[in-house]
Scaffold this motif. Structure first.
Motif, PDB file in Angstrom:
ATOM      1  N   ASN B 125     -32.343  90.082  -2.435  1.00  0.00           N
ATOM      2  CA  ASN B 125     -31.133  90.668  -3.001  1.00  0.00           C
ATOM      3  C   ASN B 125     -30.939  92.058  -2.364  1.00  0.00           C
ATOM      4  O   ASN B 125     -31.767  92.502  -1.560  1.00  0.00           O
ATOM      5  CB  ASN B 125     -31.190  90.714  -4.536  1.00  0.00           C
ATOM      6  CG  ASN B 125     -32.384  91.503  -5.063  1.00  0.00           C
ATOM      7  OD1 ASN B 125     -32.724  92.553  -4.515  1.00  0.00           O
ATOM      8  ND2 ASN B 125     -33.013  90.994  -6.103  1.00  0.00           N
ATOM      9  N   LEU B 126     -29.851  92.718  -2.706  1.00  0.00           N
ATOM     10  CA  LEU B 126     -29.522  93.989  -2.044  1.00  0.00           C
ATOM     11  C   LEU B 126     -30.610  95.033  -2.246  1.00  0.00           C
ATOM     12  O   LEU B 126     -30.952  95.777  -1.321  1.00  0.00           O
ATOM     13  CB  LEU B 126     -28.173  94.498  -2.581  1.00  0.00           C
ATOM     14  CG  LEU B 126     -27.663  95.803  -1.982  1.00  0.00           C
ATOM     15  CD1 LEU B 126     -27.589  95.716  -0.462  1.00  0.00           C
ATOM     16  CD2 LEU B 126     -26.292  96.133  -2.570  1.00  0.00           C
ATOM     17  N   ILE B 129     -33.725  94.111   0.000  1.00  0.00           N
ATOM     18  CA  ILE B 129     -33.462  94.276   1.432  1.00  0.00           C
ATOM     19  C   ILE B 129     -33.260  95.760   1.776  1.00  0.00           C
ATOM     20  O   ILE B 129     -33.715  96.241   2.820  1.00  0.00           O
ATOM     21  CB  ILE B 129     -32.232  93.440   1.855  1.00  0.00           C
ATOM     22  CG1 ILE B 129     -32.476  91.947   1.575  1.00  0.00           C
ATOM     23  CG2 ILE B 129     -31.906  93.661   3.335  1.00  0.00           C
ATOM     24  CD1 ILE B 129     -33.608  91.309   2.336  1.00  0.00           C
ATOM     25  N   SER B 144     -31.703  92.242  -8.912  1.00  0.00           N
ATOM     26  CA  SER B 144     -30.998  93.301  -8.200  1.00  0.00           C
ATOM     27  C   SER B 144     -30.530  94.376  -9.180  1.00  0.00           C
ATOM     28  O   SER B 144     -30.024  94.085 -10.250  1.00  0.00           O
ATOM     29  CB  SER B 144     -29.794  92.696  -7.484  1.00  0.00           C
ATOM     30  OG  SER B 144     -29.411  93.504  -6.409  1.00  0.00           O
ATOM     31  N   SER B 153     -23.373  96.008   1.103  1.00  0.00           N
ATOM     32  CA  SER B 153     -24.223  94.898   1.538  1.00  0.00           C
ATOM     33  C   SER B 153     -24.077  94.601   3.030  1.00  0.00           C
ATOM     34  O   SER B 153     -25.061  94.318   3.712  1.00  0.00           O
ATOM     35  CB  SER B 153     -23.887  93.630   0.760  1.00  0.00           C
ATOM     36  OG  SER B 153     -24.246  93.778  -0.584  1.00  0.00           O
ATOM     37  N   ALA B 157     -27.123  94.818   5.608  1.00  0.00           N
ATOM     38  CA  ALA B 157     -27.545  93.613   6.333  1.00  0.00           C
ATOM     39  C   ALA B 157     -27.582  93.876   7.846  1.00  0.00           C
ATOM     40  O   ALA B 157     -28.556  93.495   8.524  1.00  0.00           O
ATOM     41  CB  ALA B 157     -26.605  92.448   6.018  1.00  0.00           C
ATOM     42  N   ILE B 170     -28.547  88.601   2.509  1.00  0.00           N
ATOM     43  CA  ILE B 170     -28.527  89.309   1.228  1.00  0.00           C
ATOM     44  C   ILE B 170     -27.704  88.468   0.264  1.00  0.00           C
ATOM     45  O   ILE B 170     -26.505  88.265   0.468  1.00  0.00           O
ATOM     46  CB  ILE B 170     -27.898  90.711   1.364  1.00  0.00           C
ATOM     47  CG1 ILE B 170     -28.733  91.569   2.323  1.00  0.00           C
ATOM     48  CG2 ILE B 170     -27.778  91.375  -0.003  1.00  0.00           C
ATOM     49  CD1 ILE B 170     -28.186  92.978   2.544  1.00  0.00           C
TER      50      ILE B 170
END
Lengths: 272, 272, 272
Positions: B125-126, B129, B144, B153, B157, B170
């Motif tokens: 998830n954001l 990551i 998240s 996002s 990414a 993500i």
């Protein structure tokens, strides 16, 4: 109704009365389903794998089921210790050499358990059981290799049963049970069973439930294997092509309703 | 139908033909669902985490999925060893840094894996990551954090994909896939997916299945993520508001019926 | 509607707003169901058991649930360390001594946890709770022994609650909750709950969710126990005699729909 069908039908009813405690040293992938099928068939599951308690738990149980699906050094020791305790007390040991042939660790562990523990019933697919007998096999993961189809299941079952003086159950499209002399073929089941994880582990646990409730391990193996096959058929009749999630739920439903009458009516077995 | 949709639709059909063996070193909470979604999508799952066999199992597999959901020192070593073996043999590694940011051990393990193993696809998830990229984040458990919504996002990414030279996925209300240059947004899914444990882990495993069946990891990531989103939509259409237990069963049903046609008709993706 | 029913009904609605993070150090048999019932009731589950992160995870959680169902030396240390951290920070600890009485390791671990960690709520069957109080019991596996029915649940609950200055929940055909002075009996539930593995573990986790959302642990215990009983009733009304697989799915469905109104209408509790 032949003798073996009659025995199995009686045994499942007795199992539901006896509620045998079944000790499982098993993998963490399918353990929840294993516990639920044991409850569904009328047994009582207990899972314990620490070396400091594993023999104590075996000692109060009616059967021990060893499954190496996610083996590690800590649990391998517990498998051997519990297996020896079970032997000492006359408690049947059911062994499922999941993925035998796929790694050196699985190979060595399979050999170690077979050499140190007297197994009552050995349950696996053709690849796993062939490996245990030292026959030439190639294994791809934990599913039976197509390459192994060259081996004749009946011959393998008989050889391995004699070698380890135990009952062998080779499950596949047709399941073979042998004690080295007698051979029973079971033609129940449904191909969708291979699309649900753990149907092999669950079958082994069911065999353990039957073995924990009677002393005739040949019949126990037939009972456990036939129960899963019949449950698969009933499940497919109920959910059809809905998908593998619903099919899995329906397998447990079917096992929880299974009794001697259903087995008598549905079991398709041939004695050789 | 655009190019990427066309590729994903072809890939799922190839996946069902190839039946890739996917090695999972994963958590014990969601492992059963992970195995069942792998079977449902047409792959073959194997779980193994002992240091004495983990590299052997990776070596016979088509993809390795590493998930730190219930990491411990024993399995962390196995993750690194298997990751290196996969790199050596050109086997794609999919990494899910579950709960990165929630503890020092998860942070250090995430860094260790990212520094020692070449990752093909990173899925999280954001919050997870972002942490991997060293961006400022707050994590609450394994879900998240709302606080992270401030991070964009798409930007995250792209940055993380470039940093680790890998594909980043993500997942959230809208899923973002990037290889550092290309970006795809997927708008499938249903909010009820967040009410079933392991839908993230299952998505990662599906990505592993696609990656084990083709060499285009960008398309593989899109395929795995889109499959779960579409399955969630189909599941909700089927069970509606019955509850999260039925919804979970219906997700697996939907995955087991998924094919290129269903993906083509349903996938909602935008290329930036 | 009496006071306690009113409080429980309010609490479940608050729980869904608060979304407490619940840290579980628990067994691998039922952990997936535990995570799913926590999500279903409105909490957020996290599982972590490595000594290098367990206290960190406890520190960010609203409640800690310790369950010794598949204890091992590695996780026992983590249970104690996390328990102490929770005590230090005023985070409630819910303890489920699964199978206490079945092995020396479970007995010693139960004693160790009860002596080193201040427990907010102790949940078990009559056999397990009696053992914790040093009363004479015989245990068969992890299910309540018939032999224990001689012990009076209300008396045991009160004695044990006083001894450990905590709330005690003894679940069975009738559930007993006591803080040593007050006693509540809950008559919800369905006998089929004993045929699904982990309904005890799930109940303990639900108690943890309630305790993580309010400071009144007596009401929290009533809320968690009543929620499972009511869910069992609703599940049986829905699936009837289909089988234990469908029943299990329906339990999670029912929990995911549970709210204050349903509890008020259905809860059957008596205060002594």
């Amino acid at each position: 109704m032949n003798l073996i069908t009659n025995s199995v039908s009686k045994q499942i009813n007795e199992l539901r009365n006896n509620v045998p405690l079944v000790h499982n040293i098993t993998n963490y992938v399918t353990v929840n389903d294993v516990a639920n099928v044991l409850l569904a068939i009328g047994a009582s599951p207990i899972m314990a794998d620490d070396i400091d308690e594993t023999a104590d738990i075996t000692a109060i149980s009616s059967a021990l089921v060893i499954n190496i699906g996610t083996l590690n050094k800590r649990t391998i020791s517990s498998m051997v210790v519990s297996g020896k305790k079970a032997n000492e007390l006359g408690i049947p040991v059911v062994f499922d050499p999941v993925g035998a042939g796929a790694s050196k660790l699985r190979n060595e562990t399979t050999k170690e358990i077979l050499s140190q523990v007297k197994i009552a019933i050995l349950r696996g697919n053709l690849s796993e059981i062939s490996f245990a007998a030292g026959l030439e096999v190639s294994t791809k993961g934990v599913d039976s290799s197509e390459a192994d189809e060259k081996n004749d299941s009946v011959a393998v079952a008989k050889v391995v049963a004699k070698k380890f003086d135990c009952v062998v159950a080779i499950t596949g499209a047709v399941d073979i049970i042998s004690d080295g002399e007698r051979v029973v073929k079971i033609s129940n089941g449904h191909k969708m069973l291979s699309k649900v994880t753990g149907t092999g582990c669950m079958t082994t646990a069911l065999v353990g439930a039957f073995a924990g409730s009677c002393n005739d391990y040949f019949t126990a193996a037939v009972g456990g294997v036939a129960s899963m096959g019949i449950a698969g058929e009933i499940a497919f009749e109920k959910v059809g092509d809905l998908g593998t999630g619903s099919f899995r739920v329906a397998i447990i439903d079917a096992l929880s309703k299974l009794d001697g009458n259903i087995i008598s009516e549905r079991v398709k077995l041939d004695e050789e």
